[in-house]
Design a protein around this motif. Structure first.
Motif, short mmCIF file in Angstrom:
data_model
loop_
_atom_site.label_atom_id
_atom_site.label_comp_id
_atom_site.label_asym_id
_atom_site.label_seq_id
_atom_site.Cartn_x
_atom_site.Cartn_y
_atom_site.Cartn_z
N TRP A 1 0.83 -1.21 0.00
CA TRP A 1 0.00 0.00 0.00
C TRP A 1 0.87 1.26 0.00
N ALA A 2 1.95 1.23 0.77
CA ALA A 2 2.85 2.39 0.82
C ALA A 2 3.46 2.65 -0.56
N ARG A 3 3.84 1.59 -1.26
CA ARG A 3 4.39 1.77 -2.61
C ARG A 3 3.33 2.30 -3.57
N LEU A 4 2.11 1.79 -3.45
CA LEU A 4 1.04 2.31 -4.30
C LEU A 4 0.83 3.80 -4.04
N ALA A 5 0.88 4.19 -2.77
CA ALA A 5 0.65 5.59 -2.41
C ALA A 5 1.72 6.51 -2.99
N THR A 6 2.95 6.03 -3.10
CA THR A 6 4.03 6.88 -3.61
C THR A 6 4.30 6.69 -5.09
N ASP A 7 4.06 5.49 -5.62
CA ASP A 7 4.50 5.19 -6.99
C ASP A 7 3.40 5.15 -8.05
N LEU A 8 2.16 5.07 -7.64
CA LEU A 8 1.08 5.00 -8.63
C LEU A 8 0.56 6.40 -8.92
N ASP A 9 0.77 6.85 -10.13
CA ASP A 9 0.34 8.16 -10.58
C ASP A 9 -1.18 8.28 -10.44
N ARG A 10 -1.64 9.29 -9.71
CA ARG A 10 -3.08 9.46 -9.44
C ARG A 10 -3.88 9.67 -10.73
N GLY A 11 -3.29 10.35 -11.68
CA GLY A 11 -3.98 10.56 -12.95
C GLY A 11 -4.17 9.25 -13.70
N LYS A 12 -3.14 8.42 -13.69
CA LYS A 12 -3.25 7.11 -14.34
C LYS A 12 -4.24 6.22 -13.60
N LEU A 13 -4.24 6.30 -12.27
CA LEU A 13 -5.21 5.53 -11.49
C LEU A 13 -6.64 5.94 -11.85
N ALA A 14 -6.86 7.21 -12.02
CA ALA A 14 -8.19 7.69 -12.40
C ALA A 14 -8.57 7.16 -13.78
N GLY A 15 -7.61 7.10 -14.69
CA GLY A 15 -7.87 6.59 -16.03
C GLY A 15 -8.10 5.09 -16.08
N ILE A 16 -7.59 4.38 -15.09
CA ILE A 16 -7.74 2.92 -14.99
C ILE A 16 -9.08 2.56 -14.36
N THR A 17 -9.63 3.45 -13.55
CA THR A 17 -10.77 3.15 -12.68
C THR A 17 -12.10 3.64 -13.24
N SER A 18 -13.09 2.76 -13.18
CA SER A 18 -14.48 3.12 -13.50
C SER A 18 -15.31 2.79 -12.27
N THR A 19 -16.24 3.68 -11.95
CA THR A 19 -17.11 3.46 -10.80
C THR A 19 -18.48 3.02 -11.30
N ILE A 20 -19.01 1.97 -10.66
CA ILE A 20 -20.34 1.48 -11.00
C ILE A 20 -21.19 1.42 -9.74
N ARG A 21 -22.50 1.36 -9.93
CA ARG A 21 -23.42 1.23 -8.81
C ARG A 21 -23.57 -0.24 -8.44
N LEU A 22 -23.95 -0.51 -7.22
CA LEU A 22 -24.12 -1.89 -6.75
C LEU A 22 -25.09 -2.66 -7.64
N GLU A 23 -26.17 -2.02 -8.03
CA GLU A 23 -27.16 -2.72 -8.85
C GLU A 23 -26.66 -3.04 -10.26
N ASP A 24 -25.51 -2.49 -10.65
CA ASP A 24 -24.94 -2.76 -11.97
C ASP A 24 -23.88 -3.86 -11.95
N THR A 25 -23.62 -4.46 -10.78
CA THR A 25 -22.54 -5.44 -10.68
C THR A 25 -22.78 -6.72 -11.47
N ILE A 26 -24.03 -7.19 -11.56
CA ILE A 26 -24.30 -8.41 -12.31
C ILE A 26 -23.96 -8.21 -13.79
N ALA A 27 -24.42 -7.11 -14.35
CA ALA A 27 -24.12 -6.80 -15.76
C ALA A 27 -22.61 -6.58 -15.95
N ALA A 28 -21.98 -5.91 -14.98
CA ALA A 28 -20.54 -5.67 -15.07
C ALA A 28 -19.76 -6.98 -15.00
N GLY A 29 -20.25 -7.92 -14.20
CA GLY A 29 -19.61 -9.24 -14.13
C GLY A 29 -19.66 -9.94 -15.48
#
Length: 193
Positions: free
Chosen positions: A146-174
């Motif tokens: 976790w410490a390495r992620l906090a220092t070495d993972l570019d926040r902008g790239k993390l945002a580009g990697i991440t998509s947020t979904i709602r709980l009710e959308d998890t079946i379709a996302a699966g």
């Protein structure tokens, strides 16, 4: 990346291959490895994701078909290290193409839990297979990661990697994940109201 470093490998030793590159683990691995100075080879079955993978730091893109079928016990040496998120034939081929003294981390089984491999890479090239445990991993090792992620993972790239979904959308996302339609990682937002 921590396991490869603890094994004594460094970017100047040669390239690293990342399988399942457009998935969540693969995407984060590419971003971290590239920031650390590695020449990253991204393996994906989705050619349309090449620009995305290069934006994370991949230097080369290879088609997963190069690795996903049955291969020879010992292939041409191509990389010194690997991060495998796929397992099965893909992991076997990554191992068979790892350079002398290299190491491959295994952290996924998207293709399967089997390992149809030969002992040749281990006994003729001294290749190491490093298992990455995310279930029983001791807290000190998690804190280190976790410490390495906090220092070495570019926040902008993390945002580009991440998509947020709602709980009710998890079946379709699966279903989309299993169909290979999801890029990066999904975060499920829980409505607290």
């Amino acid at each position: 990346m921590l396991a490869l470093e603890k094994h004594g490998l460094k970017p100047t030793d040669g390239p690293v291959v990342v399988t399942g590159a457009a998935g969540g683990v693969g995407s984060v691995a590419i971003a971290l490895l590239a920031k650390a100075g590695w020449h990253v080879i991204a393996s994906t079955g989705r050619a349309k994701e090449a620009d995305y993978l290069k934006s994370l730091g991949a230097t080369e893109i290879i088609d997963r078909n190069e690795l996903s079928g049955a291969g020879p016990p010992l292939g041409k040496e191509r990389w010194i290290a690997g991060v495998d998120c796929v397992g099965s034939h893909t992991l076997a081929n990554v191992l068979s193409m790892t350079r002398y003294g290299g190491a491959v981390t295994a952290c996924g089984l998207a293709q399967g839990m089997d390992l149809p491999a030969s002992v040749a890479p281990f006994i003729l090239r001294g290749v190491s297979l490093l298992g990455i445990d995310s279930v029983m991993c001791p807290k000190p090792r998690r804190v280190e990661a976790w410490a390495r992620l906090a220092t070495d993972l570019d926040r902008g790239k993390l945002a580009g990697i991440t998509s947020t979904i709602r709980l009710e959308d998890t079946i379709a996302a699966g279903a989309d994940t299993l169909a290979g339609k999801v890029r990066g990682r999904l975060v499920v937002e829980i409505d607290r109201n």
